[in-house]
Write a protein that holds these residues in place. Structure first.
Motif, PDB file in Angstrom:
ATOM      1  N   GLU A   6      -6.568   0.597   7.014  1.00 52.25           N
ATOM      2  CA  GLU A   6      -5.386  -0.102   6.494  1.00 52.25           C
ATOM      3  C   GLU A   6      -4.365   0.847   5.867  1.00 52.25           C
ATOM      4  O   GLU A   6      -3.163   0.682   6.028  1.00 52.25           O
ATOM      5  CB  GLU A   6      -5.796  -1.149   5.449  1.00 52.25           C
ATOM      6  CG  GLU A   6      -6.601  -2.313   6.008  1.00 52.25           C
ATOM      7  CD  GLU A   6      -5.780  -3.212   6.926  1.00 52.25           C
ATOM      8  OE1 GLU A   6      -4.616  -2.901   7.202  1.00 52.25           O
ATOM      9  OE2 GLU A   6      -6.330  -4.224   7.375  1.00 52.25           O
ATOM     10  N   VAL A   7      -4.862   1.798   5.141  1.00 48.25           N
ATOM     11  CA  VAL A   7      -3.962   2.616   4.327  1.00 48.25           C
ATOM     12  C   VAL A   7      -3.395   3.815   5.063  1.00 48.25           C
ATOM     13  O   VAL A   7      -2.679   4.631   4.469  1.00 48.25           O
ATOM     14  CB  VAL A   7      -4.684   3.079   3.042  1.00 48.25           C
ATOM     15  CG1 VAL A   7      -4.944   1.879   2.141  1.00 48.25           C
ATOM     16  CG2 VAL A   7      -5.995   3.764   3.386  1.00 48.25           C
ATOM     17  N   GLY A   8      -3.717   3.931   6.367  1.00 47.64           N
ATOM     18  CA  GLY A   8      -3.117   5.033   7.108  1.00 47.64           C
ATOM     19  C   GLY A   8      -3.932   5.539   8.293  1.00 47.64           C
ATOM     20  O   GLY A   8      -3.647   6.624   8.810  1.00 47.64           O
ATOM     21  N   GLY A  46       0.833  -1.197   0.000  1.00 47.88           N
ATOM     22  CA  GLY A  46       0.000   0.000   0.000  1.00 47.88           C
ATOM     23  C   GLY A  46       0.867   1.247   0.000  1.00 47.88           C
ATOM     24  O   GLY A  46       1.826   1.338   0.768  1.00 47.88           O
ATOM     25  N   ASN A  47       0.543   2.179  -0.870  1.00 41.66           N
ATOM     26  CA  ASN A  47       1.303   3.414  -1.099  1.00 41.66           C
ATOM     27  C   ASN A  47       2.532   3.208  -1.985  1.00 41.66           C
ATOM     28  O   ASN A  47       3.309   4.157  -2.190  1.00 41.66           O
ATOM     29  CB  ASN A  47       1.734   4.112   0.204  1.00 41.66           C
ATOM     30  CG  ASN A  47       0.542   4.638   0.983  1.00 41.66           C
ATOM     31  OD1 ASN A  47      -0.499   4.930   0.386  1.00 41.66           O
ATOM     32  ND2 ASN A  47       0.674   4.760   2.286  1.00 41.66           N
ATOM     33  N   VAL A  53       0.744  -1.477   4.440  1.00 47.40           N
ATOM     34  CA  VAL A  53       1.079  -0.104   4.110  1.00 47.40           C
ATOM     35  C   VAL A  53       2.571   0.184   4.290  1.00 47.40           C
ATOM     36  O   VAL A  53       3.226  -0.395   5.153  1.00 47.40           O
ATOM     37  CB  VAL A  53       0.207   0.861   4.952  1.00 47.40           C
ATOM     38  CG1 VAL A  53       0.767   1.000   6.350  1.00 47.40           C
ATOM     39  CG2 VAL A  53       0.045   2.198   4.269  1.00 47.40           C
ATOM     40  N   TRP A  80      -7.980  -4.732   2.892  1.00 47.04           N
ATOM     41  CA  TRP A  80      -7.140  -4.715   1.711  1.00 47.04           C
ATOM     42  C   TRP A  80      -7.941  -5.262   0.543  1.00 47.04           C
ATOM     43  O   TRP A  80      -9.027  -5.837   0.726  1.00 47.04           O
ATOM     44  CB  TRP A  80      -5.822  -5.472   1.959  1.00 47.04           C
ATOM     45  CG  TRP A  80      -4.880  -4.624   2.759  1.00 47.04           C
ATOM     46  CD1 TRP A  80      -4.554  -4.769   4.073  1.00 47.04           C
ATOM     47  CD2 TRP A  80      -4.189  -3.444   2.296  1.00 47.04           C
ATOM     48  NE1 TRP A  80      -3.705  -3.760   4.460  1.00 47.04           N
ATOM     49  CE2 TRP A  80      -3.464  -2.927   3.394  1.00 47.04           C
ATOM     50  CE3 TRP A  80      -4.124  -2.777   1.079  1.00 47.04           C
ATOM     51  CZ2 TRP A  80      -2.675  -1.778   3.304  1.00 47.04           C
ATOM     52  CZ3 TRP A  80      -3.339  -1.629   0.982  1.00 47.04           C
ATOM     53  CH2 TRP A  80      -2.629  -1.149   2.089  1.00 47.04           C
ATOM     54  N   SER A 140       5.342   3.747   4.058  1.00 47.93           N
ATOM     55  CA  SER A 140       5.271   5.215   4.167  1.00 47.93           C
ATOM     56  C   SER A 140       6.505   5.855   3.558  1.00 47.93           C
ATOM     57  O   SER A 140       7.595   5.290   3.596  1.00 47.93           O
ATOM     58  CB  SER A 140       5.198   5.628   5.637  1.00 47.93           C
ATOM     59  OG  SER A 140       4.092   5.028   6.248  1.00 47.93           O
ATOM     60  N   ARG A 152       7.212  -1.255   6.522  1.00 51.26           N
ATOM     61  CA  ARG A 152       6.769   0.118   6.786  1.00 51.26           C
ATOM     62  C   ARG A 152       7.820   1.128   6.340  1.00 51.26           C
ATOM     63  O   ARG A 152       7.504   2.162   5.758  1.00 51.26           O
ATOM     64  CB  ARG A 152       6.460   0.298   8.280  1.00 51.26           C
ATOM     65  CG  ARG A 152       5.280  -0.550   8.769  1.00 51.26           C
ATOM     66  CD  ARG A 152       4.900  -0.175  10.201  1.00 51.26           C
ATOM     67  NE  ARG A 152       6.025  -0.290  11.127  1.00 51.26           N
ATOM     68  CZ  ARG A 152       6.322  -1.379  11.831  1.00 51.26           C
ATOM     69  NH1 ARG A 152       5.565  -2.468  11.740  1.00 51.26           N
ATOM     70  NH2 ARG A 152       7.365  -1.402  12.641  1.00 51.26           N
TER      71      ARG A 152
END
Lengths: 458, 458
Positions: A318-320, A112-113, A202, A276, A204, A171
């Motif tokens: 999930e995404v943040g 994710g991201n 996810v 997800w 970052s 992460r």
């Protein structure tokens, strides 16, 4: 037997009478909940009728509509959606292939991201870091232009603590690799199974770092890549076209069991509605919203509690953690006294921990009494909540953690395998019983549950 | 203990002296094989360095080259490839999606020999048949233009017998559906796991029937579809672009341990070199070629046997048994006396059965003696061999089945999950020990092993 009866009698004598009566009520409600079917009904319905529900997508919006209909039908009050805007991330093409004499495909899933490797696949040599620390320590010229692979291996633990520790590779690893000029990064899935289903999750990026393609290899594929790396240099062709797709709408779904004493504050419970996009989000986290909703419904049906119980099905966890942040901001003016979430699957609760203000500490003793017959012992640490209730807890709100066994959670977590068949109905019922007992004790507790001064609490 | 010693003494007295000496040799070779590393080495090497090796593809050709190099290095004689032509089938796009209010993707894998749904996805309603018999019995107008789904559920069995029974839905279901005018067919995977990895496998079309798109749903996706069908009609969008891609080359790899008495005939052992394209074919069937090769190597290293032992790594088994057919045709003039294959994974051998001519029946008693310490008992049926040795057996050749436990075989069979990590090295060694003992007894058996008259044998 004699000793147990004596201890029970002593414990009973130590309780003020209204609290004793509540413990008895809580025990009866707890035992009735061991026959619960509602949590299964919610989990089955949401995962079947909606399926995957990635944050800020049309599917997550359908899930909110589903939630409103279900919570209204169950008799909750004040059922409504609170929307918020957030950046939408979407998966695209994701392929990885060994080049040369051992030409073969590897199974990957973008994190994710994750950024994109561009419109065409990239080809580059792999640089192998057995651990996250090795990637951290690597000089940039060892990474530049290469495809980073981080081996980093977690194992199953009952408390799930290795997820935090080894999860750093997911992460923070991509950001480090991007900073050092990597062409892309692959990590060994943060998981404990042996299936060809990679674990997403996810990652970052720090401000100013341009996201690169970042994906997880399934555990067998990570093993395969490491066996090939033992034989010599490995060149891969990788394509990842994931990326951000502008701003979109997500939202929290809120439902109340109004209390008889509004001044006594709100007890918040919930889980997250989004999942997800790979599985149907049965253990992560349909079961969490189902368990907490089923427990709240049982308290509601047993007669009006003193405190308002609020059930929140958070969006975009999930995404943040966007839903938790949005909730805390929108409801900063309301008096919350406890906030807790269920977001670790549906296996047995085996431990509870609390963070309560000084005057409310006897509640923990009553919880110990009522949870013990479910095989739940009191842990030695301080409760910490989770992503969704974190922002509200940080304002000085108490929390009770009902900790589930994580021994098989990371076999399925964030994979296509997070589906209904992974839920054991009997363990799901035990969860409902634990949450029902916890709510019965806390919602009617005679003690005032005050704010937690910063840095305090047990 | 007394009784066991007595029985052993009686058994020993019943054997002619050369046969008794062989049993002792076989026992020593058996026990040494419990420390075997060669079978692991072959399985690891083939699955790592080649990966998947679908019949008649470039990958299968690489696997043949790998096999020649390995078998030559191990000291086998007469190592060579025998090629043959066959039709190439290839997978393409394979997607399935629920339309409407419960819009969601389902995980499918095309069946071997599947046709195509055409250049664009098709959309049609699902017609549900809980069993294969229901599909057989359905009138054509209930099927025409629809997407057939067959629920048909197998369970794990030690002897794997439910595969034959329930596998009919895969082998014959698509042909029936096509005959009745179906737009496409989806079946519940012929498997026993709970993962989002569908089980492929071959299907067959009768002459004149135009192949339709045919695919397996993973078991969780089959459950999901059935839950949706319980709620009402389901419409799917399906695309399968698999199909035949003309004629291509496959081949068998052959290696001999020459015997001292060419007139005593050949004992053939082997497995298949090709795999499905989804996994790396560790249990199906790298382990089979590895087990039989490691056992033959142990006999070779112990001194020249009386009979020639021939190891064959068959090509193109999965897609229609082309290698076995080609071998039997090419070697019809050689005297084969026994032929057996290992093609059921790498879990423990628990049972053996034979089909031997009258004069060679004492061999079975000696096998019982030497296999018993490995936890292998004599079964009650007649050995039947398998796909690869079937054509040679059908010419009147004896066969010994060393039956492996199938309890977890169909968790991985024909899925992306057929990878090295599914092999238990200790159980793999037990297999090598069983095959070594079997070869030690049979390759040096003093009895003539004659042909099996049609319809006879034990």
């Amino acid at each position: 037997m004699t000793k147990r009866i004596l201890l029970a009698a002593v414990a009973a004598l130590a309780l003020p009478l209204p609290a004793l009566a509540q413990t008895h009520d809580a025990a009866a409600l707890r035992d009735a909940a061991l026959k619960d079917d509602l949590a299964w009904d919610i989990t089955e319905g949401l995962t079947t009728e909606v399926g995957q529900r990635l944050a800020a997508t049309e599917a997550e919006a359908r899930a909110r509509a589903w939630a409103v209909k279900k919570l209204t039908a169950l008799g909750f009050r004040n059922v409504h959606i609170e929307t918020f805007k957030m950046p939408l991330w979407e998966r695209g093409i994701e392929t990885a292939e060994v080049l040369g004499a051992s030409s073969q495909k590897l199974a990957i899933a973008a994190l994710g991201n994750s950024g994109s490797t561009g419109p065409k696949p990239i080809e580059a040599e792999v640089v192998f870091f057995p651990t996250f620390a090795d990637l951290q320590a690597a000089p940039a010229d060892a990474v530049k232009g290469k495809i980073v692979y981080v081996g980093n291996t977690m194992t199953p633990t009952q408390d799930g603590s290795q997820y935090g520790y080894f999860g750093a590779a997911r992460r923070a690893g991509p950001n480090i690799a991007a900073t050092k000029g990597a062409a892309a990064i692959l990590i060994r899935s943060i998981g404990t199974d042996h299936h060809r289903n990679p674990h997403t999750g996810v990652t970052s990026w720090t401000q100013g770092v341009k996201p690169i393609g970042a994906a997880a290899l399934s555990l067998p594929d990570a093993d395969q890549l490491e066996r090939l790396l033992k034989r010599g240099p490995v060149k891969l062709r990788v394509q990842i076209t994931a990326g951000m797709k502008g701003e979109a709408e997500s939202g929290n779904v809120i439902a109340d069991v109004p209390g008889s004493d509004p001044s006594a504050g709100i007890i918040l419970v919930g889980g997250h509605l989004d999942s997800w996009d790979l599985g149907t989000g049965a253990i992560d986290d349909a079961s969490g919203v189902a368990i907490t909703t089923a427990a709240a419904k049982r308290i509601m049906d047993a007669g009006q509690p003193k405190r308002t119980i609020r059930v929140v099905w958070f969006g975009a966890e999930e995404v943040g953690g966007f839903g938790g942040t949005a909730y805390a901001k929108a409801h900063a003016n309301e008096r919350h006294v406890l906030a807790q979430e269920s977001d670790f699957g549906a296996d047995r609760v085996w431990k509870f921990e609390v963070n309560l203000p000084e005057g409310a500490k006897p509640i923990a003793d009553r919880l110990a009494t009522v949870l013990s017959p479910l095989g739940i012992s009191r842990g030695r640490s301080t409760a910490h909540g989770g992503t969704d209730v974190g922002p509200i807890i940080n304002t000085g709100v108490g929390v009770i953690d009902l900790s589930q066994s994580g021994l098989r959670y990371f076999d399925y977590h964030h994979t296509p395998d997070d589906t209904l068949d992974k839920i054991d109905p009997e363990q799901l019922r035990q969860n409902v019983a634990a949450w029902t007992a916890m709510l019965a004790v806390t919602a009617n507790a005679p003690e005032d549950i005050g704010p937690i001064p910063k840095g305090e609490g047990e």
